[in-house]
Write an enzyme that holds these catalytic residues in place. Sequence first.
Site, PDB file in Angstrom:
ATOM      1  N   ALA A  66       0.872  -1.175   0.000  1.00 50.17           N
ATOM      2  CA  ALA A  66       0.000   0.000   0.000  1.00 50.17           C
ATOM      3  C   ALA A  66       0.908   1.224   0.000  1.00 50.17           C
ATOM      4  CB  ALA A  66      -0.872  -0.012   1.245  1.00 50.17           C
ATOM      5  N   GLY A 112       0.371  -4.961   0.814  1.00 52.08           N
ATOM      6  CA  GLY A 112      -0.811  -4.983  -0.066  1.00 52.08           C
ATOM      7  C   GLY A 112      -0.537  -5.676  -1.394  1.00 52.08           C
ATOM      8  N   GLU A 115      -0.918  -9.242  -0.621  1.00 53.96           N
ATOM      9  CA  GLU A 115      -2.351  -9.426  -0.334  1.00 53.96           C
ATOM     10  C   GLU A 115      -3.167  -9.451  -1.629  1.00 53.96           C
ATOM     11  OE1 GLU A 115      -2.153  -6.225   2.589  1.00 53.96           O
ATOM     12  OE2 GLU A 115      -3.087  -7.563   4.053  1.00 53.96           O
ATOM     13  N   GLU A 135       4.327  -5.281   7.352  1.00 49.51           N
ATOM     14  CA  GLU A 135       3.577  -4.231   8.050  1.00 49.51           C
ATOM     15  C   GLU A 135       4.032  -3.983   9.487  1.00 49.51           C
ATOM     16  OE1 GLU A 135       2.247  -6.384   5.939  1.00 49.51           O
ATOM     17  OE2 GLU A 135       0.736  -5.378   4.706  1.00 49.51           O
TER      18      GLU A 135
HETATM   19  N1  COA Z   1       4.624   3.101  -0.564  1.00 51.57           N
HETATM   20  C1  COA Z   1       5.025   4.261  -1.116  1.00 51.57           C
HETATM   21  N2  COA Z   1       6.149   4.375  -1.840  1.00 51.57           N
HETATM   22  C2  COA Z   1       6.877   3.265  -2.023  1.00 51.57           C
HETATM   23  C3  COA Z   1       6.519   2.014  -1.465  1.00 51.57           C
HETATM   24  C4  COA Z   1       5.322   1.964  -0.719  1.00 51.57           C
HETATM   25  N3  COA Z   1       4.896   0.826  -0.170  1.00 51.57           N
HETATM   26  N4  COA Z   1       7.466   1.101  -1.800  1.00 51.57           N
HETATM   27  C5  COA Z   1       8.375   1.759  -2.533  1.00 51.57           C
HETATM   28  N5  COA Z   1       8.023   3.058  -2.665  1.00 51.57           N
HETATM   29  C6  COA Z   1       8.742   4.120  -3.398  1.00 51.57           C
HETATM   30  C7  COA Z   1       9.953   4.620  -2.612  1.00 51.57           C
HETATM   31  O1  COA Z   1       9.548   5.579  -1.651  1.00 51.57           O
HETATM   32  C8  COA Z   1      10.793   5.206  -3.729  1.00 51.57           C
HETATM   33  O2  COA Z   1      10.231   6.443  -4.090  1.00 51.57           O
HETATM   34  P1  COA Z   1      11.205   7.742  -4.321  1.00 51.57           P
HETATM   35  O3  COA Z   1      12.117   7.320  -5.437  1.00 51.57           O
HETATM   36  O4  COA Z   1      10.260   8.822  -4.687  1.00 51.57           O
HETATM   37  O5  COA Z   1      11.925   7.929  -3.030  1.00 51.57           O
HETATM   38  C9  COA Z   1      10.536   4.250  -4.878  1.00 51.57           C
HETATM   39  O6  COA Z   1       9.301   3.599  -4.596  1.00 51.57           O
HETATM   40  C10 COA Z   1      11.617   3.195  -5.063  1.00 51.57           C
HETATM   41  O7  COA Z   1      11.748   2.492  -3.824  1.00 51.57           O
HETATM   42  P2  COA Z   1      13.154   2.315  -3.058  1.00 51.57           P
HETATM   43  O8  COA Z   1      12.838   2.081  -1.606  1.00 51.57           O
HETATM   44  O9  COA Z   1      14.056   3.431  -3.389  1.00 51.57           O
HETATM   45  O10 COA Z   1      13.679   0.981  -3.744  1.00 51.57           O
HETATM   46  P3  COA Z   1      14.707  -0.059  -3.111  1.00 51.57           P
HETATM   47  O11 COA Z   1      15.112  -0.953  -4.208  1.00 51.57           O
HETATM   48  O12 COA Z   1      15.773   0.630  -2.341  1.00 51.57           O
HETATM   49  O13 COA Z   1      13.844  -0.905  -2.038  1.00 51.57           O
HETATM   50  C11 COA Z   1      11.880  -2.084  -1.262  1.00 51.57           C
HETATM   51  C12 COA Z   1      12.765  -1.724  -2.473  1.00 51.57           C
HETATM   52  C13 COA Z   1      10.653  -2.805  -1.812  1.00 51.57           C
HETATM   53  C14 COA Z   1      12.640  -3.018  -0.340  1.00 51.57           C
HETATM   54  C15 COA Z   1      11.466  -0.795  -0.521  1.00 51.57           C
HETATM   55  O14 COA Z   1      10.942   0.117  -1.454  1.00 51.57           O
HETATM   56  C16 COA Z   1      10.437  -1.005   0.548  1.00 51.57           C
HETATM   57  O15 COA Z   1      10.772  -1.514   1.623  1.00 51.57           O
HETATM   58  N6  COA Z   1       9.183  -0.582   0.319  1.00 51.57           N
HETATM   59  C17 COA Z   1       8.147  -0.613   1.288  1.00 51.57           C
HETATM   60  C18 COA Z   1       7.618  -2.026   1.462  1.00 51.57           C
HETATM   61  C19 COA Z   1       6.550  -2.068   2.527  1.00 51.57           C
HETATM   62  O16 COA Z   1       6.790  -1.871   3.703  1.00 51.57           O
HETATM   63  N7  COA Z   1       5.320  -2.360   2.080  1.00 51.57           N
HETATM   64  C20 COA Z   1       4.200  -2.527   2.969  1.00 51.57           C
HETATM   65  C21 COA Z   1       3.401  -1.287   3.053  1.00 51.57           C
HETATM   66  S1  COA Z   1       2.056  -1.485   4.182  1.00 51.57           S
END
Ligand code: COA
Length: 260
Positions: A66, A112, A115, A135
């Site tokens: 999400a 999400g 999910e 989460e």
């Molecule tokens: N919500 C909003 N933005 C998200 C996102 C999310 N769940 N997951 C990734 N993004 C965005 C990042 O903020 C970044 O945006 P920016 O370039 O404007 O800063 C972009 O997507 C790329 O992500 P980034 O984190 O730089 O990539 P990465 O390769 O370093 O890491 C992940 C990849 C998937 C490990 C990391 O993005 C992450 O942990 N995301 C969140 C996962 C999460 O907790 N999801 C559950 C949400 S309830």
Amino acid sequence: MNYENILTTTEKGITTITINRPSKLNALNKATINELHNAFKAADEAAETKVIIITGSGEKAFVAGADISEFADFSVENGGKLAAEGQALLFDFVENLSTPVIAAVNGFALGGGLELAMSAHFRVASDNAKMGLPEVSLGVIPGYGGTQRLPQLIGKGRAMEMVMTAGMIDANKALSYGLVNHVVAPEELITLAEKIANKIMRNSSVAISKAIKAVNANFEDGVNGFNVEVEQFGACFGTEDFKEGTTAFLEKRKADFPGK
Ligand code: COA
């Protein structure tokens, strides 16, 4: 229909819905959830669509969760509403569609994202896919059905460990858990999903929609799945597809199902 956050194509009976926010790793914001609802509904109602494939654009992510930026300042009331509305619009909605939905998990499927993949009727994954429910690392719990569907699919103990550690599993572990049915190289993923879709399309779409109802009944509180099966089995006998399927068998020819 024109969408901003998703792409849809329909070809030879298969509607492919691609979540298209690669710069945000296809994170599900409210607008994307609404568009997905509309796209799934339209595909389910379209006579030409026999199978739906849901995937993410780019090579990195199916859906990274999400959109955290949208709910970071939510109140208790807003948080509950976010989960309830999301479940109704997308996650429960997809699970209960009459048209088979295959999730082609092409990278990160987190929160999400996992999910959504779990709401699909089954999943295939590329070998670079990573799945998890992170989460609790954000101080929240899965709210789009993850606490319910993950244990249904992989068992309570494994689900508890995944949820509590907020860790990710790779595609092969997901395969060994039964979370995904097949793992292939990224460039083969959509071809595999389409191959399975083609096998599905040879069968009666009416019978398949009744089978989805009966299987899902196994997971509904207060519903006797065996009774639903009896009801849906009986209803098949009133369909044109049943007449065609049994007649074709007796005439030793391939069935040509009217889908009615
Ligand atoms: N919500 C909003 N933005 C998200 C996102 C999310 N769940 N997951 C990734 N993004 C965005 C990042 O903020 C970044 O945006 P920016 O370039 O404007 O800063 C972009 O997507 C790329 O992500 P980034 O984190 O730089 O990539 P990465 O390769 O370093 O890491 C992940 C990849 C998937 C490990 C990391 O993005 C992450 O942990 N995301 C969140 C996962 C999460 O907790 N999801 C559950 C949400 S309830």
